[in-house]
Scaffold this motif. Structure first.
Motif, PDB file in Angstrom:
ATOM      1  N   ILE A 275       0.820  -1.195   0.056  1.00  0.00           N
ATOM      2  CA  ILE A 275       0.000  -0.167  -0.049  1.00  0.00           C
ATOM      3  C   ILE A 275       0.891   1.533   0.107  1.00  0.00           C
ATOM      4  CG2 ILE A 275      -0.359   0.187   2.428  1.00  0.00           C
ATOM      5  CD1 ILE A 275      -3.241   1.012   1.850  1.00  0.00           C
ATOM      6  N   PHE A 276       1.856   1.329   0.534  1.00  0.00           N
ATOM      7  CA  PHE A 276       2.898   2.475   0.669  1.00  0.00           C
ATOM      8  C   PHE A 276       3.656   2.684  -0.407  1.00  0.00           C
ATOM      9  CE2 PHE A 276       2.274   1.191   5.188  1.00  0.00           C
ATOM     10  CZ  PHE A 276       2.039   2.354   5.768  1.00  0.00           C
ATOM     11  N   VAL A 277       4.118   1.545  -1.186  1.00  0.00           N
ATOM     12  CA  VAL A 277       4.727   1.729  -2.530  1.00  0.00           C
ATOM     13  C   VAL A 277       3.862   2.303  -3.569  1.00  0.00           C
ATOM     14  CG1 VAL A 277       6.071   0.553  -4.165  1.00  0.00           C
ATOM     15  CG2 VAL A 277       6.694   0.004  -2.010  1.00  0.00           C
ATOM     16  N   PHE A 278       2.583   1.568  -3.832  1.00  0.00           N
ATOM     17  CA  PHE A 278       1.576   1.911  -4.644  1.00  0.00           C
ATOM     18  C   PHE A 278       1.380   3.512  -4.520  1.00  0.00           C
ATOM     19  CE2 PHE A 278       1.737  -2.270  -5.951  1.00  0.00           C
ATOM     20  CZ  PHE A 278       1.108  -2.174  -7.237  1.00  0.00           C
ATOM     21  N   SER A 279       0.933   3.852  -3.101  1.00  0.00           N
ATOM     22  CA  SER A 279       0.411   5.330  -2.713  1.00  0.00           C
ATOM     23  C   SER A 279       1.593   6.311  -3.208  1.00  0.00           C
ATOM     24  CB  SER A 279       0.150   5.281  -1.275  1.00  0.00           C
ATOM     25  OG  SER A 279      -0.267   6.519  -1.197  1.00  0.00           O
ATOM     26  N   GLY A 280       2.555   5.785  -3.033  1.00  0.00           N
ATOM     27  CA  GLY A 280       4.105   6.606  -3.329  1.00  0.00           C
ATOM     28  C   GLY A 280       4.099   6.920  -4.507  1.00  0.00           C
ATOM     29  N   LEU A 281       3.911   5.893  -5.444  1.00  0.00           N
ATOM     30  CA  LEU A 281       4.015   5.824  -6.926  1.00  0.00           C
ATOM     31  C   LEU A 281       2.670   6.643  -7.437  1.00  0.00           C
ATOM     32  CD1 LEU A 281       5.182   2.233  -7.841  1.00  0.00           C
ATOM     33  CD2 LEU A 281       6.594   4.323  -7.503  1.00  0.00           C
ATOM     34  N   GLY A 282       1.690   6.405  -6.904  1.00  0.00           N
ATOM     35  CA  GLY A 282       0.488   7.379  -7.361  1.00  0.00           C
ATOM     36  C   GLY A 282       0.764   8.788  -7.408  1.00  0.00           C
ATOM     37  N   LYS A 283       1.189   9.049  -6.192  1.00  0.00           N
ATOM     38  CA  LYS A 283       1.705  10.715  -5.854  1.00  0.00           C
ATOM     39  C   LYS A 283       2.690  10.976  -6.839  1.00  0.00           C
ATOM     40  CE  LYS A 283       0.687  10.574  -0.877  1.00  0.00           C
ATOM     41  NZ  LYS A 283      -0.232   9.211  -0.812  1.00  0.00           N
TER      42      LYS A 283
END
Length: 139
Positions: free
Chosen positions: A20-28
């Motif tokens: 969830i953290f990696v995907f959220s950061g990549l989305g940002k």
């Protein structure tokens, strides 16, 4: 404890929490304007700096969890980040969607505190470096 509890389960736990953290950061990274606008809409100062901090914490912390490097400290930082961001961005608990997001952040913090308490497990860079293993107390 059996072998799966000390090898496979901690690895799976770290991978699931990191996702969830990696995907959220990549989305940002992919859509920075949306995040900057959201941070600004919450009344926080320096939204661009907030975006950069969130990306570093989410992507960097997520990748450190995957690798099992500095796992306990990383898990503590991510747990704090989850609680703070949940309270700031999902405090409108009268809205069921916001309540679910807040509860998700609280649950993630709980899982991360378990990782902080029990370490990365034997399939981690921490273990290769002679660091944390499952069941060892915090220093």
């Amino acid at each position: 404890m059996n072998n799966a509890n000390t090898t496979t389960l901690p690895l799976i736990s770290r991978l699931l929490m990191a996702t969830i953290f990696v995907f959220s950061g990549l989305g940002k990274i992919a859509a920075p304007a949306a995040t900057i606008g959201y941070i600004g809409a919450m009344g926080l100062p320096f939204p661009t700096l907030g975006l950069l901090g969130a990306i570093v914490i989410e992507v960097g912390g997520g990748l450190l969890l995957v690798a099992g490097l500095q796992t306990r400290a990383t898990a503590l930082v991510l747990a704090g980040f989850s609680l703070v961001t949940g309270l700031i961005f999902h405090h409108a608990i009268g809205d069921q969607n916001q309540l679910i997001h807040l509860l998700k952040n609280i649950a993630m913090a709980g899982g991360l505190l378990q990782i902080a308490a029990y370490g990365a497990g034997s399939l981690s860079l921490d273990a290769r470096r002679g660091g944390t293993l499952v069941g060892r107390a915090l220093p």
